[in-house]
Enzyme design. Structure first.
Site, PDB file in Angstrom:
ATOM      1  N   ARG A   1       0.818  -1.221   0.000  1.00 33.91           N
ATOM      2  CA  ARG A   1       0.000   0.000   0.000  1.00 33.91           C
ATOM      3  C   ARG A   1       0.845   1.261   0.000  1.00 33.91           C
ATOM      4  O   ARG A   1       0.383   2.324  -0.433  1.00 33.91           O
ATOM      5  CB  ARG A   1      -0.990  -0.020   1.168  1.00 33.91           C
ATOM      6  CG  ARG A   1      -2.209  -0.866   0.862  1.00 33.91           C
ATOM      7  CD  ARG A   1      -3.019  -1.155   2.096  1.00 33.91           C
ATOM      8  NE  ARG A   1      -2.352  -2.145   2.919  1.00 33.91           N
ATOM      9  CZ  ARG A   1      -2.686  -2.437   4.166  1.00 33.91           C
ATOM     10  NH1 ARG A   1      -3.664  -1.779   4.754  1.00 33.91           N
ATOM     11  NH2 ARG A   1      -2.043  -3.364   4.832  1.00 33.91           N
TER      12      ARG A   1
ATOM     13  N   GLU B   1       4.499 -10.956  14.870  1.00 36.20           N
ATOM     14  CA  GLU B   1       3.884 -11.574  16.043  1.00 36.20           C
ATOM     15  C   GLU B   1       4.124 -13.092  16.017  1.00 36.20           C
ATOM     16  O   GLU B   1       4.521 -13.689  17.014  1.00 36.20           O
ATOM     17  CB  GLU B   1       2.387 -11.264  16.027  1.00 36.20           C
ATOM     18  CG  GLU B   1       1.750 -11.395  17.385  1.00 36.20           C
ATOM     19  CD  GLU B   1       0.286 -11.011  17.345  1.00 36.20           C
ATOM     20  OE1 GLU B   1      -0.168 -10.430  16.336  1.00 36.20           O
ATOM     21  OE2 GLU B   1      -0.404 -11.322  18.329  1.00 36.20           O
TER      22      GLU B   1
HETATM   23  P1  AMP Z   1       4.231  -2.727  11.551  1.00 39.70           P
HETATM   24  O1  AMP Z   1       5.492  -3.343  11.001  1.00 39.70           O
HETATM   25  O2  AMP Z   1       3.699  -3.465  12.741  1.00 39.70           O
HETATM   26  O3  AMP Z   1       4.360  -1.232  11.801  1.00 39.70           O
HETATM   27  O4  AMP Z   1       3.109  -2.956  10.478  1.00 39.70           O
HETATM   28  C1  AMP Z   1       3.110  -2.209   9.374  1.00 39.70           C
HETATM   29  C2  AMP Z   1       2.416  -2.824   8.207  1.00 39.70           C
HETATM   30  O5  AMP Z   1       1.268  -3.616   8.530  1.00 39.70           O
HETATM   31  C3  AMP Z   1       1.955  -1.665   7.395  1.00 39.70           C
HETATM   32  O6  AMP Z   1       2.502  -1.812   6.102  1.00 39.70           O
HETATM   33  C4  AMP Z   1       0.454  -1.710   7.410  1.00 39.70           C
HETATM   34  O7  AMP Z   1       0.001  -1.689   6.094  1.00 39.70           O
HETATM   35  C5  AMP Z   1       0.061  -3.020   8.083  1.00 39.70           C
HETATM   36  N1  AMP Z   1      -0.811  -2.825   9.278  1.00 39.70           N
HETATM   37  C6  AMP Z   1      -0.478  -3.081  10.559  1.00 39.70           C
HETATM   38  N2  AMP Z   1      -1.486  -2.830  11.408  1.00 39.70           N
HETATM   39  C7  AMP Z   1      -2.503  -2.367  10.646  1.00 39.70           C
HETATM   40  C8  AMP Z   1      -3.834  -1.906  10.931  1.00 39.70           C
HETATM   41  N3  AMP Z   1      -4.336  -1.872  12.183  1.00 39.70           N
HETATM   42  N4  AMP Z   1      -4.591  -1.494   9.901  1.00 39.70           N
HETATM   43  C9  AMP Z   1      -4.110  -1.517   8.631  1.00 39.70           C
HETATM   44  N5  AMP Z   1      -2.880  -1.936   8.301  1.00 39.70           N
HETATM   45  C10 AMP Z   1      -2.073  -2.365   9.292  1.00 39.70           C
END
Ligand code: AMP
Length: 170
Positions: A59, A96
């Protein structure tokens, strides 16, 4: 009033129980909101000196490509493993459950001043890995921008030595 935050749908328990999913497709399908989003991103990035935009699969690509065009800078893709055909640098990170990794074509960010773009900051693991891989490629991270910041998760602590902005804090 056009409110960017209200244009992003919140879907409880997707893709699994306990996750409040931020669905940007409701924003993208409305040119008024997508236009506002791009205008705000351009305003935010004007203050930085950069020559390359790195978009994070998948995205992040949506925003990174429009911004690269607007600023007349190069567009580089940070991708999941095995997608890029030339010499890559890679950085793995924990999820996770299990592990994932991110790859960049090495020569694409070498000696570049880079802005990193993604849609949502959650735990920060993905962006942290992208910062590391850019540095392995001898690029410099100028700043990081996400559309949405999930403030409670405090993901930005993982890359606090860099400049970070977000448009919508939830
Ligand atoms: P992180 O590495 O945990 O910061 O996760 C980031 C990636 O996961 C991003 O590219 C987001 O597109 C997706 N993501 C994580 N949590 C969400 C959420 N609550 N809603 C939408 N996309 C999420």
């Amino acid at each position: 009033v056009f409110d960017l935050k209200s244009s992003i749908a919140v879907v409880p328990d997707f893709p699994k129980k306990g996750i409040m999913f931020r669905d940007i497709t409701t924003m993208l399908k409305d040119p008024k909101y997508f236009g506002m989003c791009i205008t705000d991103m351009v305003d935010c990035l004007k203050k930085y000196d950069f020559d390359t935009i790195v978009g994070i699969e998948s995205r992040g690509f949506i925003f990174a490509s429009v911004l690269a065009h607007k600023f007349k800078v190069g567009l580089v893709l940070a991708r999941k493993p095995g997608k890029l055909p030339r010499e890559t640098e890679s950085q793995s990170f924990s999820l996770e459950y299990g592990k994932d990794a991110i790859e960049i074509h090495k020569s694409d960010v070498e000696g570049r001043r880079v802005v990193i773009i993604d849609d949502v900051l959650a735990t920060g693991g993905t962006i942290e890995a992208v910062c590391k891989v850019i540095e392995k490629c001898d690029g410099k991270v100028e700043s990081i921008l996400t559309l949405v910041e999930l403030v409670e998760l405090n993901g930005k602590k993982k890359f606090k030595k860099y400049v970070y902005d977000s448009l919508v804090k939830v």
